[in-house]
Design an enzyme around this catalytic site. Structure first.
Site, short mmCIF file in Angstrom:
data_model
loop_
_atom_site.label_atom_id
_atom_site.label_comp_id
_atom_site.label_asym_id
_atom_site.label_seq_id
_atom_site.Cartn_x
_atom_site.Cartn_y
_atom_site.Cartn_z
N HIS A 178 86.29 79.96 61.26
CA HIS A 178 86.08 81.40 61.09
C HIS A 178 84.62 81.64 60.74
O HIS A 178 83.84 80.69 60.55
CB HIS A 178 86.99 81.98 60.01
CG HIS A 178 86.91 81.30 58.68
ND1 HIS A 178 87.44 80.05 58.43
CD2 HIS A 178 86.34 81.68 57.51
CE1 HIS A 178 87.22 79.70 57.18
NE2 HIS A 178 86.53 80.67 56.59
N GLU A 198 91.25 80.18 52.21
CA GLU A 198 90.62 81.39 51.71
C GLU A 198 91.47 82.63 52.00
O GLU A 198 91.81 82.91 53.15
CB GLU A 198 89.25 81.58 52.38
CG GLU A 198 88.31 80.39 52.25
CD GLU A 198 87.06 80.55 53.10
OE1 GLU A 198 86.90 81.62 53.74
OE2 GLU A 198 86.25 79.62 53.13
N HIS A 211 82.24 78.31 59.83
CA HIS A 211 82.63 77.15 59.04
C HIS A 211 84.12 76.84 59.14
O HIS A 211 84.92 77.69 59.53
CB HIS A 211 82.23 77.34 57.57
CG HIS A 211 82.79 78.58 56.92
ND1 HIS A 211 82.37 79.86 57.23
CD2 HIS A 211 83.73 78.74 55.96
CE1 HIS A 211 83.01 80.74 56.50
NE2 HIS A 211 83.85 80.09 55.73
#
Length: 434
Positions: free
Chosen positions: A369, A339, A333
């Site tokens: 990633h 994140e 995604h």
């Protein structure tokens, strides 16, 4: 040393709690009487604006032996490796990044000296964004106390139990639990036994609140009653004390001639609390597909845009995976959100090698990633059956703002320069057939 087994807590997230260490120390019927019981001073502590809506308003009345202003002037001190958003000392690259656990100190180091900033975003002066720190310590703070005027502090212990002595009472916290200390509350951190290490999210923005449940309904996720607040505890002692403030990204120190832990009673909605992550009631699919990680949100700090968080605190705890016909690890995604992940114990299912307890990873906005190559092959060919994920606890600080690593984070030997290699052997499976 405090008997940690004798500590008592009150429960309920965001409730108006009240506690008194001496019977009758809390005034009855009003907050600010002309004369307080026991000759105490009344002091209001507000961590939201006075006019914030009632359900968001956070304030606490303290009844203390001396008011907080009984102190000397602040003077700047060295901030070491502590940094605050925005990060301007280096350029933020879009690369995926991962770090090993930072080493535990070998020299005497207390909580303040052991603070290291890995990344930050937003602007503390503008009350938006977060700072992400690692703490390490092998000794108590003694007569030193600390508060952050820049943001509330969410502790995620990874190794070793700690005692948080705060103005409003004492909290014993261990790995698998979290601790939140509101912006401006004075405290000190002492290890219980042996060195400690963990993560901190310093939230510059809206105070953390419970995630909405939406269609889940009235139950599930984190329950209000499982959040624990301290009971009043005070010390009436004089001596040489230091109060260290984090203010506008810098550290400042002031002298005190008494312990600041002199609150005999308190009542209000702004107070430190802890939460046992094993009490989080996980929601997950019982049919097919891998739901968004938002289903694992414990606490959230909203931003000015509905549904887009200043920061979400998300956990990946032990749980059952039962989805049928589904690639069970996280899909590949790219996100609008950024994140920052950490691992408290065990193995994270999407990164079976290289992501170690105490370690960290950073995947910024729109940087691709997902599972490492070996995990993809294994999960794609696994015989699917109900599977229990045991002995694992990972977490994520997810923010709408780009998370900028510090110069230390980009240059430390703990940074894994070969992180991309875990995707290096992605096979081409395309054959033109269904």
């Amino acid at each position: 040393m405090i008997d940690i087994n004798s500590l008592k807590y009150s429960n309920g997230f965001g409730n108006e709690h009240e506690s008194e260490a001496l019977e009758g120390a809390l005034p009855i019927g009003q907050f600010n009487p002309q004369k307080c019981p026991y000759g105490l001073y009344a002091e209001q502590f507000s961590s939201t604006a006075f006019t914030a809506p009632r359900n968001e308003n956070r304030r606490t009345w303290m009844y203390r032996i001396q008011p907080s202003i009984s102190m000397g002037d602040f003077a700047p001190i060295d901030k070491g490796l502590l940094r605050t958003g925005p990060i301007t000392e280096v350029t933020c690259p879009p690369n995926v990044m991962r770090w090993d656990a930072l080493p535990l100190p070998t020299e005497p180091t207390d909580f303040i000296d052991g603070l290291t900033t890995m990344a930050a975003n937003g602007n503390a002066k503008g009350q938006a964004g977060i700072g992400i720190h690692v703490y390490t310590a092998n000794q108590g703070m003694g007569n030193r106390f600390f508060y952050s005027a820049d943001g509330e502090m969410l502790f995620v212990p990874q190794q070793g139990e700690l005692i948080a002595y705060t103005e409003l009472g004492i909290l014993h916290v261990k790995p698998g639990e979290i601790l939140v200390i509101p912006r401006g509350i004075t405290f000190k951190i002492d290890p219980v036994e042996g060195p400690i290490r963990g993560y901190i999210c310093e939230n510059y923005g809206h105070a953390l609140s419970l995630a909405e449940r939406g269609p889940v309904g009235a139950n599930g996720y984190a329950n209000d009653r499982d959040f624990q607040y301290p009971t009043a505890w005070f010390e009436d002692v004089e001596g040489d004390y230091q109060l260290i403030a984090k203010f506008c990204g810098e550290l400042h120190q002031a002298a005190l001639d008494h312990s600041p832990l002199n609150v005999v009673a308190w009542v209000g909605t702004s107070a430190p609390y802890k939460y046992d992550l094993s009490r989080f009631n996980v929601m997950n699919t019982v049919s097919f597909d891998h739901p968004d990680p938002s289903i694992f949100t414990v606490l959230t700090s909203p931003s000015g845009e509905e549904g887009v968080a200043n920061v979400d605190f998300v956990i990946f705890p032990p749980r059952w995976m039962v989805a049928e016909g589904t690639f069970r690890p996280p899909w590949y995604h790219r996100n609008i959100m950024s994140e920052f992940m950490g691992l408290i114990e065990g193995v994270y299912d999407a990164k079976e090698k290289g992501f170690v307890p105490g370690g960290m990873s950073l995947h910024n906005t729109m940087t691709p990633h997902g599972p490492e190559a070996d995990v993809f092959e294994k999960a794609s060919n696994a015989e699917l059956a109900p599977q229990r994920y045991e002995n694992t606890l990972a977490f994520m600080f997810e923010s709408r703002y780009v998370i900028e690593p510090t110069k230390f984070a980009l240059t430390t030997p703990a940074k894994q320069e070969n992180y991309l290699a875990c995707w290096g052997n992605m096979k081409k499976h395309f054959n033109g057939k269904k």
